[in-house]
Design an enzyme around this catalytic site. Structure first.
Site, PDB file in Angstrom:
ATOM      1  N   HIS A   1     -33.604  44.043 -11.667  1.00 37.31           N
ATOM      2  CA  HIS A   1     -32.920  42.735 -11.718  1.00 37.31           C
ATOM      3  C   HIS A   1     -31.781  42.742 -10.709  1.00 37.31           C
ATOM      4  O   HIS A   1     -30.756  43.380 -10.931  1.00 37.31           O
ATOM      5  CB  HIS A   1     -32.356  42.482 -13.125  1.00 37.31           C
ATOM      6  CG  HIS A   1     -31.665  41.149 -13.278  1.00 37.31           C
ATOM      7  ND1 HIS A   1     -31.889  40.318 -14.344  1.00 37.31           N
ATOM      8  CD2 HIS A   1     -30.755  40.513 -12.497  1.00 37.31           C
ATOM      9  CE1 HIS A   1     -31.152  39.222 -14.222  1.00 37.31           C
ATOM     10  NE2 HIS A   1     -30.441  39.318 -13.111  1.00 37.31           N
TER      11      HIS A   1
ATOM     12  N   HIS B   1     -29.626  40.214  -7.563  1.00 33.86           N
ATOM     13  CA  HIS B   1     -29.411  39.032  -6.717  1.00 33.86           C
ATOM     14  C   HIS B   1     -28.984  39.542  -5.347  1.00 33.86           C
ATOM     15  O   HIS B   1     -27.970  40.239  -5.246  1.00 33.86           O
ATOM     16  CB  HIS B   1     -28.293  38.156  -7.290  1.00 33.86           C
ATOM     17  CG  HIS B   1     -28.540  37.751  -8.708  1.00 33.86           C
ATOM     18  ND1 HIS B   1     -29.102  36.548  -9.054  1.00 33.86           N
ATOM     19  CD2 HIS B   1     -28.327  38.410  -9.878  1.00 33.86           C
ATOM     20  CE1 HIS B   1     -29.218  36.474 -10.379  1.00 33.86           C
ATOM     21  NE2 HIS B   1     -28.751  37.598 -10.902  1.00 33.86           N
TER      22      HIS B   1
ATOM     23  N   LYS C   1     -38.735  33.659 -13.771  1.00 33.67           N
ATOM     24  CA  LYS C   1     -37.420  33.774 -14.396  1.00 33.67           C
ATOM     25  C   LYS C   1     -37.087  32.481 -15.137  1.00 33.67           C
ATOM     26  O   LYS C   1     -37.189  31.389 -14.568  1.00 33.67           O
ATOM     27  CB  LYS C   1     -36.355  34.041 -13.313  1.00 33.67           C
ATOM     28  CG  LYS C   1     -34.931  34.127 -13.834  1.00 33.67           C
ATOM     29  CD  LYS C   1     -34.681  35.405 -14.634  1.00 33.67           C
ATOM     30  CE  LYS C   1     -33.328  35.405 -15.321  1.00 33.67           C
ATOM     31  NZ  LYS C   1     -32.259  35.945 -14.507  1.00 33.67           N
TER      32      LYS C   1
ATOM     33  N   HIS D   1     -32.980  34.872 -19.087  1.00 36.90           N
ATOM     34  CA  HIS D   1     -31.523  34.901 -19.253  1.00 36.90           C
ATOM     35  C   HIS D   1     -31.283  34.378 -20.665  1.00 36.90           C
ATOM     36  O   HIS D   1     -31.393  33.179 -20.914  1.00 36.90           O
ATOM     37  CB  HIS D   1     -30.833  34.022 -18.205  1.00 36.90           C
ATOM     38  CG  HIS D   1     -29.337  34.089 -18.316  1.00 36.90           C
ATOM     39  ND1 HIS D   1     -28.545  34.689 -17.362  1.00 36.90           N
ATOM     40  CD2 HIS D   1     -28.492  33.669 -19.295  1.00 36.90           C
ATOM     41  CE1 HIS D   1     -27.273  34.626 -17.750  1.00 36.90           C
ATOM     42  NE2 HIS D   1     -27.216  34.006 -18.916  1.00 36.90           N
TER      43      HIS D   1
ATOM     44  N   HIS E   1     -30.455  41.793 -18.863  1.00 35.64           N
ATOM     45  CA  HIS E   1     -29.053  42.162 -19.084  1.00 35.64           C
ATOM     46  C   HIS E   1     -28.618  41.971 -20.539  1.00 35.64           C
ATOM     47  O   HIS E   1     -27.753  41.141 -20.827  1.00 35.64           O
ATOM     48  CB  HIS E   1     -28.111  41.423 -18.129  1.00 35.64           C
ATOM     49  CG  HIS E   1     -28.451  39.989 -17.832  1.00 35.64           C
ATOM     50  ND1 HIS E   1     -28.633  39.042 -18.803  1.00 35.64           N
ATOM     51  CD2 HIS E   1     -28.638  39.340 -16.659  1.00 35.64           C
ATOM     52  CE1 HIS E   1     -28.918  37.882 -18.238  1.00 35.64           C
ATOM     53  NE2 HIS E   1     -28.926  38.043 -16.943  1.00 35.64           N
TER      54      HIS E   1
ATOM     55  N   ASP F   1     -28.333  43.597 -12.211  1.00 33.95           N
ATOM     56  CA  ASP F   1     -27.781  42.244 -12.149  1.00 33.95           C
ATOM     57  C   ASP F   1     -26.649  42.166 -11.118  1.00 33.95           C
ATOM     58  O   ASP F   1     -25.734  41.356 -11.246  1.00 33.95           O
ATOM     59  CB  ASP F   1     -27.300  41.757 -13.519  1.00 33.95           C
ATOM     60  CG  ASP F   1     -27.050  40.249 -13.542  1.00 33.95           C
ATOM     61  OD1 ASP F   1     -27.616  39.533 -12.696  1.00 33.95           O
ATOM     62  OD2 ASP F   1     -26.272  39.792 -14.402  1.00 33.95           O
TER      63      ASP F   1
ATOM     64  N   HIS G   1     -20.672  37.623  -4.909  1.00 34.31           N
ATOM     65  CA  HIS G   1     -19.984  36.358  -4.625  1.00 34.31           C
ATOM     66  C   HIS G   1     -18.876  36.680  -3.644  1.00 34.31           C
ATOM     67  O   HIS G   1     -18.291  37.767  -3.715  1.00 34.31           O
ATOM     68  CB  HIS G   1     -19.370  35.769  -5.902  1.00 34.31           C
ATOM     69  CG  HIS G   1     -20.385  35.263  -6.878  1.00 34.31           C
ATOM     70  ND1 HIS G   1     -20.935  34.018  -6.798  1.00 34.31           N
ATOM     71  CD2 HIS G   1     -20.959  35.866  -7.944  1.00 34.31           C
ATOM     72  CE1 HIS G   1     -21.807  33.846  -7.782  1.00 34.31           C
ATOM     73  NE2 HIS G   1     -21.849  34.956  -8.500  1.00 34.31           N
TER      74      HIS G   1
ATOM     75  N   ALA H   1     -19.295  33.637 -11.780  1.00 32.50           N
ATOM     76  CA  ALA H   1     -19.760  34.726 -12.639  1.00 32.50           C
ATOM     77  C   ALA H   1     -20.638  35.672 -11.845  1.00 32.50           C
ATOM     78  O   ALA H   1     -21.547  35.234 -11.153  1.00 32.50           O
ATOM     79  CB  ALA H   1     -20.552  34.151 -13.810  1.00 32.50           C
TER      80      ALA H   1
END
Ligand code: NCD
Ligand code: ZN
Length: 343
Positions: free
Chosen positions: A13, A15, A99, A136, A174, A247, A251, A263
């Protein structure tokens, strides 16, 4: 010096975004992991096989030279997803999961699903093709306390999904609570969970230690210590239902250090090392390989990796940020020491 060698791990998992952020973060993951499940919550979201293949190409072109890293693509499930797209995904060797974001649950989830019962025909199709559904697991009712949103989702929505679709392969992403761990333990072998490094290492006090600490803010939010202990117990138990998913969610620093901070914790810079710290603290380094390198591959029905990586017990200081020019990403443990280092 103490060294451990394990089969090369995978991140189930992550991003990695696109464009300049992708360029900054991808080398971190490619160095440590053989494969990673790439989250589809770009703007706009990756909802079709064609978009996922284009995104996969961008990732491959961004990889460091000679990297053998393999991105495993996912599609973002929406109320508009066509049944034919699910069939197409099932037929593609590059798409490994869908997802499900409840609408508004987290970063870039505006296109998520508002009424989950309305997409039951899509879930039936995923079940039919045996494609994993990555969830999620938080309710989005603003009246629900933010610390209870996972537990309420598990009790209501997830319980119903697993009852209606008993063969659906599900990864509850998560997990952060004792209740989620217990749910996964009680469910069939088709239900598994990922666990992040931040949820193994920190409880919710980290968010408010002497002041607001935005770099510990992710969703699902950090929970109280008893939940952290349940997660450590699950991750180090050797139960194949629990496996590594960072996860890692980059950012830009200024969007986290903000009156309305985003987040997501960035952990890819030191992912396996952070897990090694957590497993060592639990006296369970011998359980790291199963969690990091075997159980996820088994769940996704992919071959286990054959290369290895080694980690040495040497402390190193994490930089305050990663990136160049206009890119600055503050990593987890910025300016602090980590006890294990990949060699
Ligand atoms: C993720 C992100 O930034 O994309 N943020 C997070 O806090 N985990 C989205 C997600 O996985 O919830
Ligand atoms: Zn995520």
């Amino acid at each position: 010096m103490k060294t451990i060698t394990i089969t090369k791990p995978d991140d189930w998992h992550i991003h990695v975004r696109n464009g300049a952020v992708l360029k900054t973060v991808l080398p971190h993951t490619a160095k440590q992991f053989a494969r990673a499940i790439i989250m589809p919550n770009l703007k706009p979201p990756v909802t079709t096989v064609a978009q996922a293949l284009a995104y996969r190409d961008e990732i491959l072109q961004t990889l460091p030279l000679r990297s053998s890293f393999t991105p495993l693509m996912t599609l973002y499930l929406t109320a508009q997803t066509e049944l034919s797209e699910i069939k197409k995904a099932a037929e593609s060797e590059y798409i490994h999961a869908f997802k499900l974001y409840p609408a508004g649950a987290t970063t870039n989830s505006d296109s998520g699903v508002a009424d989950i019962s309305a997409i039951y025909p899509l879930l039936a199709e995923l079940e039919k093709y045996a494609i994993p559904l990555l969830i999620h697991g938080e309710v989005t009712d603003p009246a629900c306390d933010i610390f209870d949103r996972e537990q309420v989702f598990v009790d209501s929505t997830l319980t119903e999904i697993t009852y209606k679709f008993p063969g659906l392969r599900i990864v509850l992403e998560h997990v952060t609570t004792t209740e989620a761990v217990e749910f996964v333990l009680a469910a069939g072998a088709n239900v598994a969970a990922t666990i992040t490094p931040q949820h193994l290492l920190y409880n919710r006090n980290a968010l408010l230690a002497g002041g607001v600490r935005p770099h510990y803010y992710c969703l699902p939010i950090l929970k109280r210590e008893s939940h952290r202990q349940s997660l450590v117990k699950a991750a180090t138990s050797g139960n194949p239902k629990f496996f590594l998913g960072t996860d890692s969610a980059p950012h830009l620093t200024h969007t986290k250090e903000n009156a309305c901070g985003c987040a997501g914790c960035y952990s890819a810079h030191a992912a396996i090392e952070l897990y090694a710290d957590a497993f060592e603290q639990a006296n369970a380094l011998d359980k790291l390989e199963g969690f990091a390198s075997f159980f996820g591959a088994d769940f996704y029905r992919l071959p286990r990796n054959t290369d290895t990586i080694s980690l040495t017990k040497t402390s190193w200081r994490v930089p305050f940020y990663y990136g160049e020019d206009t890119i600055s990403i503050t990593p987890l443990k910025a300016g602090e020491e980590i006890n294990w280092k990949i060699c």
